[in-house]
Design a protein around this motif. Structure first.
Motif, mmCIF file in Angstrom:
data_model
loop_
_atom_site.group_PDB
_atom_site.id
_atom_site.type_symbol
_atom_site.label_atom_id
_atom_site.label_comp_id
_atom_site.label_asym_id
_atom_site.label_seq_id
_atom_site.Cartn_x
_atom_site.Cartn_y
_atom_site.Cartn_z
ATOM 1 N N LYS A 43 0.828 -1.205 0.000
ATOM 2 C CA LYS A 43 0.000 0.000 0.000
ATOM 3 C C LYS A 43 0.861 1.252 0.000
ATOM 4 N N GLN A 44 0.252 2.364 -0.362
ATOM 5 C CA GLN A 44 0.959 3.635 -0.345
ATOM 6 C C GLN A 44 1.071 4.162 1.078
ATOM 7 N N ARG A 45 2.070 4.990 1.283
ATOM 8 C CA ARG A 45 2.215 5.636 2.585
ATOM 9 C C ARG A 45 1.033 6.575 2.797
ATOM 10 N N GLN A 81 0.473 7.810 20.845
ATOM 11 C CA GLN A 81 -0.146 6.802 21.705
ATOM 12 C C GLN A 81 -1.202 6.077 20.895
ATOM 13 N N MET A 82 -1.048 4.784 20.770
ATOM 14 C CA MET A 82 -1.960 3.982 19.965
ATOM 15 C C MET A 82 -2.675 2.993 20.870
ATOM 16 N N ASN A 83 -3.983 3.141 20.966
ATOM 17 C CA ASN A 83 -4.813 2.255 21.780
ATOM 18 C C ASN A 83 -5.775 1.480 20.893
ATOM 19 N N SER A 84 -6.338 0.429 21.451
ATOM 20 C CA SER A 84 -7.317 -0.386 20.728
ATOM 21 C C SER A 84 -6.803 -0.760 19.349
ATOM 22 N N LEU A 85 -5.590 -1.234 19.297
ATOM 23 C CA LEU A 85 -4.968 -1.547 18.013
ATOM 24 C C LEU A 85 -5.683 -2.678 17.306
ATOM 25 N N LYS A 86 -5.701 -2.582 15.985
ATOM 26 C CA LYS A 86 -6.359 -3.562 15.129
ATOM 27 C C LYS A 86 -5.329 -4.152 14.160
ATOM 28 N N PRO A 87 -5.587 -5.336 13.642
ATOM 29 C CA PRO A 87 -4.656 -5.917 12.667
ATOM 30 C C PRO A 87 -4.398 -4.998 11.477
ATOM 31 N N GLU A 88 -5.391 -4.220 11.092
ATOM 32 C CA GLU A 88 -5.202 -3.314 9.960
ATOM 33 C C GLU A 88 -4.308 -2.126 10.276
ATOM 34 N N ASP A 89 -3.899 -1.979 11.529
ATOM 35 C CA ASP A 89 -2.928 -0.946 11.899
ATOM 36 C C ASP A 89 -1.494 -1.417 11.650
ATOM 37 N N THR A 90 -1.331 -2.667 11.278
ATOM 38 C CA THR A 90 -0.006 -3.206 11.006
ATOM 39 C C THR A 90 0.644 -2.459 9.851
ATOM 40 N N ALA A 91 1.829 -1.913 10.096
ATOM 41 C CA ALA A 91 2.531 -1.119 9.084
ATOM 42 C C ALA A 91 3.871 -0.675 9.654
ATOM 43 N N ILE A 92 4.656 -0.068 8.776
ATOM 44 C CA ILE A 92 5.838 0.655 9.232
ATOM 45 C C ILE A 92 5.398 2.093 9.476
ATOM 46 N N TYR A 93 5.694 2.602 10.646
ATOM 47 C CA TYR A 93 5.298 3.953 11.020
ATOM 48 C C TYR A 93 6.502 4.884 10.910
ATOM 49 N N TYR A 94 6.263 6.003 10.229
ATOM 50 C CA TYR A 94 7.325 6.969 9.981
ATOM 51 C C TYR A 94 7.003 8.307 10.637
#
Length: 115
Positions: A43-45, A81-94
């Protein structure tokens, strides 16, 4: 030049929390906007959230209400701060900083959320 170093990524289960940090150093003269972006495989950034010099914040619809951006100007550090994380939040964070029309990026930190 501005250097950015992210930390705090990792693996969590769905519903869990993580806190990312972005430490800035170098020629920090007048940052206009700081923000977090992410890129999932294939996916795109995309923009996750940004905070302006006047502390105005914007969030992507997909994270609003679950993620919170903040910064400590004295420490030249930004947080996510990331709460209630979901599988779709999986990514590289920049981490991103915009200063005088220039864009600076960190190396990225992996966040993996398992179901």
């Amino acid at each position: 030049q501005v250097q950015l170093v992210e930390s705090g990524g990792g693996s969590v289960q769905s519903g869990g929390s993580l806190r990312l940090s972005c430490a800035a150093s170098g020629s920090i003269l007048g940052i206009d906007v700081m923000g977090w972006y992410r890129q999932a495989p294939g996916k795109q950034r995309e923009m996750v959230t940004i905070i302006t010099s006047s502390d105005s914040t914007t969030y992507a619809d997909s994270v609003a209400g679950r993620f919170t951006i903040s910064r400590d100007s004295a420490k030249k550090t930004m947080y996510l701060q990331m709460n209630s994380l979901k599988p779709e939040d999986t990514a590289i964070y920049y981490c991103n900083v915009q200063q005088f029309g220039d864009d600076y990026w960190g190396q990225g930190t992996q966040v993996t959320v398992s179901s």
